[in-house]
Scaffold this active site. Structure first.
Site, PDB file in Angstrom:
ATOM      1  N   ASP A  43       0.751  -1.432  -0.082  1.00 45.06           N
ATOM      2  CA  ASP A  43      -0.101   0.070   0.015  1.00 45.06           C
ATOM      3  C   ASP A  43       0.844   1.250  -0.059  1.00 45.06           C
ATOM      4  O   ASP A  43       1.704   1.405   0.731  1.00 45.06           O
ATOM      5  CB  ASP A  43      -0.935   0.087   1.457  1.00 45.06           C
ATOM      6  CG  ASP A  43      -1.693  -0.950   1.730  1.00 45.06           C
ATOM      7  OD1 ASP A  43      -1.662  -2.080   0.982  1.00 45.06           O
ATOM      8  OD2 ASP A  43      -2.042  -1.318   2.736  1.00 45.06           O
ATOM      9  N   ARG A 172      -7.342  -1.048  11.632  1.00 46.05           N
ATOM     10  CA  ARG A 172      -5.808  -0.645  11.146  1.00 46.05           C
ATOM     11  C   ARG A 172      -5.944   0.383   9.864  1.00 46.05           C
ATOM     12  O   ARG A 172      -7.293   0.682   9.600  1.00 46.05           O
ATOM     13  CB  ARG A 172      -5.130  -1.865  10.652  1.00 46.05           C
ATOM     14  CG  ARG A 172      -5.868  -2.506   9.200  1.00 46.05           C
ATOM     15  CD  ARG A 172      -5.103  -3.727   8.792  1.00 46.05           C
ATOM     16  NE  ARG A 172      -5.591  -4.643   8.087  1.00 46.05           N
ATOM     17  CZ  ARG A 172      -6.299  -5.762   8.418  1.00 46.05           C
ATOM     18  NH1 ARG A 172      -6.327  -6.142   9.593  1.00 46.05           N
ATOM     19  NH2 ARG A 172      -7.058  -6.429   7.464  1.00 46.05           N
ATOM     20  N   GLU A 228     -10.435  -2.358   4.239  1.00 45.77           N
ATOM     21  CA  GLU A 228      -9.034  -2.006   4.693  1.00 45.77           C
ATOM     22  C   GLU A 228      -8.749  -0.223   3.906  1.00 45.77           C
ATOM     23  O   GLU A 228      -9.560  -0.133   3.001  1.00 45.77           O
ATOM     24  CB  GLU A 228      -8.097  -2.912   4.079  1.00 45.77           C
ATOM     25  CG  GLU A 228      -8.107  -4.283   4.567  1.00 45.77           C
ATOM     26  CD  GLU A 228      -6.939  -5.324   4.141  1.00 45.77           C
ATOM     27  OE1 GLU A 228      -6.300  -5.719   4.989  1.00 45.77           O
ATOM     28  OE2 GLU A 228      -6.761  -5.147   2.915  1.00 45.77           O
TER      29      GLU A 228
HETATM   30  C1  FRU Z   1      -3.825  -3.654   2.744  1.00 43.72           C
HETATM   31  C2  FRU Z   1      -3.141  -4.161   3.972  1.00 43.72           C
HETATM   32  C3  FRU Z   1      -3.471  -3.045   5.032  1.00 43.72           C
HETATM   33  C4  FRU Z   1      -2.459  -3.253   6.048  1.00 43.72           C
HETATM   34  C5  FRU Z   1      -1.311  -3.465   5.082  1.00 43.72           C
HETATM   35  C6  FRU Z   1      -0.010  -4.579   5.672  1.00 43.72           C
HETATM   36  O1  FRU Z   1      -3.192  -4.175   1.480  1.00 43.72           O
HETATM   37  O2  FRU Z   1      -3.490  -5.562   4.270  1.00 43.72           O
HETATM   38  O3  FRU Z   1      -4.686  -3.399   5.798  1.00 43.72           O
HETATM   39  O4  FRU Z   1      -2.105  -2.256   6.789  1.00 43.72           O
HETATM   40  O5  FRU Z   1      -1.674  -4.242   3.954  1.00 43.72           O
HETATM   41  O6  FRU Z   1       1.081  -4.658   4.795  1.00 43.72           O
END
Ligand code: FRU
Length: 499
Positions: A43, A172, A228
């Site tokens: 991300d 998160r 997310e």
């Molecule tokens: C989304 C995710 C987020 C998390 C991150 C971990 O792609 O799963 O929710 O913070 O990647 O790398």
């Protein structure tokens, strides 16, 4: 807020980057898309404007081209198009983030300090089945645009601040902003014990003390499970919520199964602060797109980036010492009730060598046009019927082509289906290789803007009502572009090289 701490883990990551990333030849990197400096990227994080530069951080594991304990990679740009890679900004070096510094956002504090808000992941024991029990909390770091120090009072939002029924293992990706009233707000993705996603909003007057504010939106089982990477903002008179749902079910021609992206347009209930939903759409209709984040430019444009990969297709891999790229930044707007995207206008200054053709007739033969080729190009194509009474059946554009490889974009006017396909792009893994969307607002002329880079294509349909994003592994020497029509069509083509 905190003091500079020596972090062996961060220094090790910075040493590793400095030793190995400069050896990667420019020809093995994208021309304009930001890739992992070395190793793995997912991300985009902390996309922000600070101290006269655009900053873009990312989920990062420098030691392998696979996901691992998350660091934050870092890059800066003056024009949102050309990126300079900086040393890693954070490593998972604290008791509260030892299992990873997960996604988050950034804010200019206006006093020379740049704030990062992220999810710290820590192990809190073992589950009955022996798996690791994790806890996710929200943490802060401040810095000067290069070096960042974690707040010694972390976490600032802990599990006991979750409303009842939410699972501390899935809480998160804080996106922070400062409200007009000077109060700070942040939204996070959260999951109930039953597995349903919600977006929770918290508020703080001083960044250090936070309180639960409201549930901005609840999935209610409609779009996958956990949501997310939320982002929310006002745009053209609407409140927008962007999320990336996990475990989606396919729905009509709008949503695909797996990890997807969802834009909800609506307005805020003035009493509860909850989003009153009016419209839902996919953010992108391609293959490799997830985890969006936006910023507001100093001149007031809402600009979005996304991870130009998807969890469901990462097994496509590559043979390079880096994996994962960020999309071109895209300007957002709302037209006819839909979220629209267009490459940032700064891209225009990266264009040169214009070649243009108008009124080219296509009728069953494969056509190449002098000067129209390349692997770093900005290509605009319009397609219409030569005779409305006898419409062409299918138009095809092949790119990244040579005698072995090509990828394609195809359009059928009778059902308005637009397809991208990378089956013959040199893929060596059995990953999803094609996708389709139904073109909205088709008025008899198909308009495409196609940004081709060494490892990707981004297709903007019409005036950006829809986009399709896809990665390709094809060797850079395959630079052919050609056109075909089953039936009689007329095309206009404009091509620029990008540098
Ligand atoms: C989304 C995710 C987020 C998390 C991150 C971990 O792609 O799963 O929710 O913070 O990647 O790398």
């Amino acid at each position: 807020m905190g003091t500079y701490t020596d972090s062996e883990l961060l220094y090790a990551a910075r040493r590793h980057e400095a030793l190995f990333s400069d050896n990667i030849p420019a020809s093995e990197r994208p021309q304009l898309h930001l890739p992992a400096r070395i190793g793995w990227m997912n991300d985009p994080n902390g996309f922000s404007y600070f101290d006269g530069h655009y900053h873009l951080f990312y989920q990062y594991y420098p030691y392998d081209s696979k996901w691992g304990p998350m660091h934050w990679g870092h890059a800066v740009s003056d024009d949102l198009v050309h990126w300079e890679m900086l040393p890693a900004a954070m490593a998972p070096d604290q008791p509260y983030d030892g299992q990873g510094c997960f996604s988050g956002s950034a804010l200019d504090l206006g006093d020379g300090r740049h704030l990062l808000m992220y999810t710290g992941v820590r192990e809190v024991g073992k589950n009955l089945d022996g798996s690791v029990n994790l806890q996710q909390t929200q943490c802060l770091a401040v810095g000067d645009g290069l070096d960042y120090v974690k707040y010694d009072g972390n976490p600032v939002i802990s599990s006991d601040m979750l409303p009842e029924g939410f699972n501390p293992e899935h809480f998160r990706d804080p996106k922070i902003w400062r409200g007009d009233d000077g109060v700070y707000h942040a939204v996070m993705g959260a999951r109930t014990y039953e597995g349903d996603g919600s977006i929770l909003q918290y508020r703080s007057a001083d960044l250090l003390h936070w309180e639960f504010e409201c549930v901005l939106a609840t999935n209610g089982g409609r779009y996958g499970t956990m949501w997310e990477c939320p982002d929310t903002f006002e745009l053209d008179g609407k409140q927008v919520l962007l999320v990336s749902p996990q475990d989606m079910l396919a729905e009509s021609n709008e949503f695909i199964s797996g990890n997807g992206t969802l834009a909800i347009l609506g307005h805020l209930d003035p009493e509860t602060g909850t989003l009153v939903e009016e419209h839902h759409q996919s953010v992108d209709y391609g293959i490799d797109f997830y985890a969006t984040q936006t910023l507001l430019t100093p001149d007031g444009r809402r600009v979005m980036v996304g991870w130009m990969q998807n969890w469901d297709t990462i097994s496509m891999g590559n043979d390079l010492p880096w994996f994962g790229q960020i999309t071109l930044p895209r300007e957002l707007s709302i037209r006819n009730g839909r979220l629209c995207q267009w490459p940032v206008r700064e891209l225009d200054a990266a264009r040169s060598n214009r070649v243009a053709y108008e009124g080219i007739e296509l009728d069953h033969e494969v056509l190449s046009l002098d000067g129209v080729k390349g692997r770093c190009v900005d290509l605009s194509v319009t397609v219409r019927c030569a005779d409305e009474a006898d419409p062409y059946r299918e138009f095809a554009l092949w790119f990244a082509g040579d005698e072995h490889f090509h990828s394609s974009i195809r359009f059928r006017p009778y059902d308005r289906v637009l397809k991208i396909n990378r089956k013959h792009s040199g893929l060596r893994r059995a990953v999803v290789y094609h996708r389709k969307c139904v073109v909205h607002d088709y008025d008899g002329t198909l308009r495409l803007r196609i940004i081709i880079d060494r490892f990707s294509v981004e297709v903007f349909v019409g005036q950006g009502e829809q986009t399709m994003t896809m990665c390709i592994p094809t060797d850079g020497s395959a630079d052919g572009i050609s056109f075909f029509s089953d039936g009689h069509a007329v095309i206009d083509v404009e091509k620029f090289d990008l540098a």
